[in-house]
Scaffold this motif. Structure first.
Motif, PDB file in Angstrom:
ATOM      1  N   UNK A 117       0.909  -1.171   0.099  1.00 53.52           N
ATOM      2  CA  UNK A 117       0.173  -0.068   0.064  1.00 53.52           C
ATOM      3  C   UNK A 117       0.878   1.218   0.103  1.00 53.52           C
ATOM      4  N   UNK A 118       1.929   1.403   0.877  1.00 55.39           N
ATOM      5  CA  UNK A 118       2.565   2.581   0.802  1.00 55.39           C
ATOM      6  C   UNK A 118       3.505   2.826  -0.376  1.00 55.39           C
ATOM      7  N   UNK A 142      -9.869 -10.658  -5.626  1.00 56.71           N
ATOM      8  CA  UNK A 142      -9.398  -9.800  -4.603  1.00 56.71           C
ATOM      9  C   UNK A 142     -10.543  -9.686  -3.568  1.00 56.71           C
ATOM     10  N   UNK A 143     -10.431  -9.413  -2.328  1.00 57.65           N
ATOM     11  CA  UNK A 143     -11.654  -9.357  -1.446  1.00 57.65           C
ATOM     12  C   UNK A 143     -11.551  -7.959  -0.847  1.00 57.65           C
ATOM     13  N   UNK A 144     -12.475  -7.569   0.005  1.00 58.73           N
ATOM     14  CA  UNK A 144     -13.017  -6.193   0.155  1.00 58.73           C
ATOM     15  C   UNK A 144     -11.820  -5.478   1.105  1.00 58.73           C
ATOM     16  N   UNK A 145     -11.047  -6.339   1.720  1.00 59.58           N
ATOM     17  CA  UNK A 145      -9.995  -5.776   2.540  1.00 59.58           C
ATOM     18  C   UNK A 145      -8.961  -5.237   1.434  1.00 59.58           C
ATOM     19  N   UNK A 146      -8.570  -6.027   0.402  1.00 60.48           N
ATOM     20  CA  UNK A 146      -7.388  -5.738  -0.341  1.00 60.48           C
ATOM     21  C   UNK A 146      -8.038  -4.605  -1.251  1.00 60.48           C
ATOM     22  N   UNK A 147      -9.297  -4.637  -1.729  1.00 60.14           N
ATOM     23  CA  UNK A 147      -9.400  -3.609  -2.456  1.00 60.14           C
ATOM     24  C   UNK A 147      -9.945  -2.334  -1.894  1.00 60.14           C
ATOM     25  N   UNK A 148     -10.240  -2.271  -0.678  1.00 60.05           N
ATOM     26  CA  UNK A 148     -10.251  -1.029   0.141  1.00 60.05           C
ATOM     27  C   UNK A 148      -8.649  -0.442   0.195  1.00 60.05           C
ATOM     28  N   UNK A 149      -7.715  -1.551   0.348  1.00 57.89           N
ATOM     29  CA  UNK A 149      -6.373  -0.747   0.501  1.00 57.89           C
ATOM     30  C   UNK A 149      -5.877  -0.289  -0.845  1.00 57.89           C
TER      31      UNK A 149
END
Length: 248
Positions: A117-118, A142-149
């Motif tokens: 992410x960074x 890709x799940x929601x955590x990954x897509x939110x990132x």
């Protein structure tokens, strides 16, 4: 509105590079593709220049600017300093960041958005300051955590890696499962405010089901299958066939 079609020129460049000759011409075939209705052209310049050469980029940029204003240039690549400088020199409308190792034959996986992410935030911010639209290569599940990132990087879009779906060309049951994986990921991405592109091993046969399952699909980038069809049908007719397939 159907997904826009960007024609990937890498396979054509690889054929050209078999000889120290200027044909097949990327700009000539790019001209034919755009004249037939393609929305843009895509390239993935790798450090070893085994297909697209860095010297190709100004010519493709000039083709779009001088003959097809309003169409788009999409450049894919790993966001190394050399790649970012190349992009800044060329000024494409869209930059698609991929997590490729330089030695990879082709893109075959998406970003680990949480872990990177960074790193991605820094690259995306630099590209956005130049006014480029930024898309990030994304695994089909890709799940929601990954897509939110992914969203938190500041990117505008994700590009779904459709290789596993394309690999099911002879297994309709497995293809349906892969299609649903892609659809669920696209639904989640859209819910987070990310537009969705797609690419890898798409054909006139498997593109319509994808377009129906993801009606908001923004763009597809297609190279290998489109180039293979162009050998049989010609570039202009092939582009028209793929545009029809984008309608679902």
């Amino acid at each position: 509105m159907p997904a826009k079609l960007s024609v990937n020129l890498n396979a054509i460049a690889m054929l050209r590079n078999r000889r120290d000759l200027p044909w097949p011409s990327l700009t000539r075939l790019g001209h034919i593709a755009l004249e037939a209705g393609a929305n843009g052209l895509t390239v993935h310049p790798r450090p070893d220049q085994r297909h697209i050469r860095f010297s190709d980029l100004p010519d493709i940029r000039a083709l779009i600017d001088d003959v097809f204003p309003g169409r788009e240039f999409n450049i894919e690549g790993y966001p190394s300093e050399d790649f970012l400088r190349l992009v800044e020199e060329t000024q494409p409308e869209q930059v698609t960041l991929v997590p490729d190792d330089p030695a990879q034959q082709t893109s075959d996986h998406g970003w680990p958005f949480v872990e990177k992410g960074d790193f991605l935030k820094s690259a995306v911010a630099r590209l956005k300051r130049q006014g480029f639209r930024v898309s990030l290569f994304c695994d089909p599940d890709a799940d929601q955590v990954a897509l939110r990132a992914a969203k938190e990087t500041g990117a505008d879009r994700v590009e779904l890696y459709t290789g596993p779906y394309g690999a099911c060309h002879d297994d309709s049951e497995k293809a349906a499962k892969e299609l649903e994986r892609l659809g669920k990921t696209a639904d989640t991405a859209a819910g987070l405010g990310l537009a969705v592109n797609a690419g890898h091993d798409l054909t006139v046969a498997n593109l319509p089901p994808l377009a129906r399952r993801i009606p908001a699909l923004a763009e597809v980038s297609i190279g290998h299958g489109l180039t293979a069809d162009a050998l049989e049908f010609g570039m202009a007719e092939t582009v028209r066939r793929f545009l029809k397939a984008c309608e679902g």
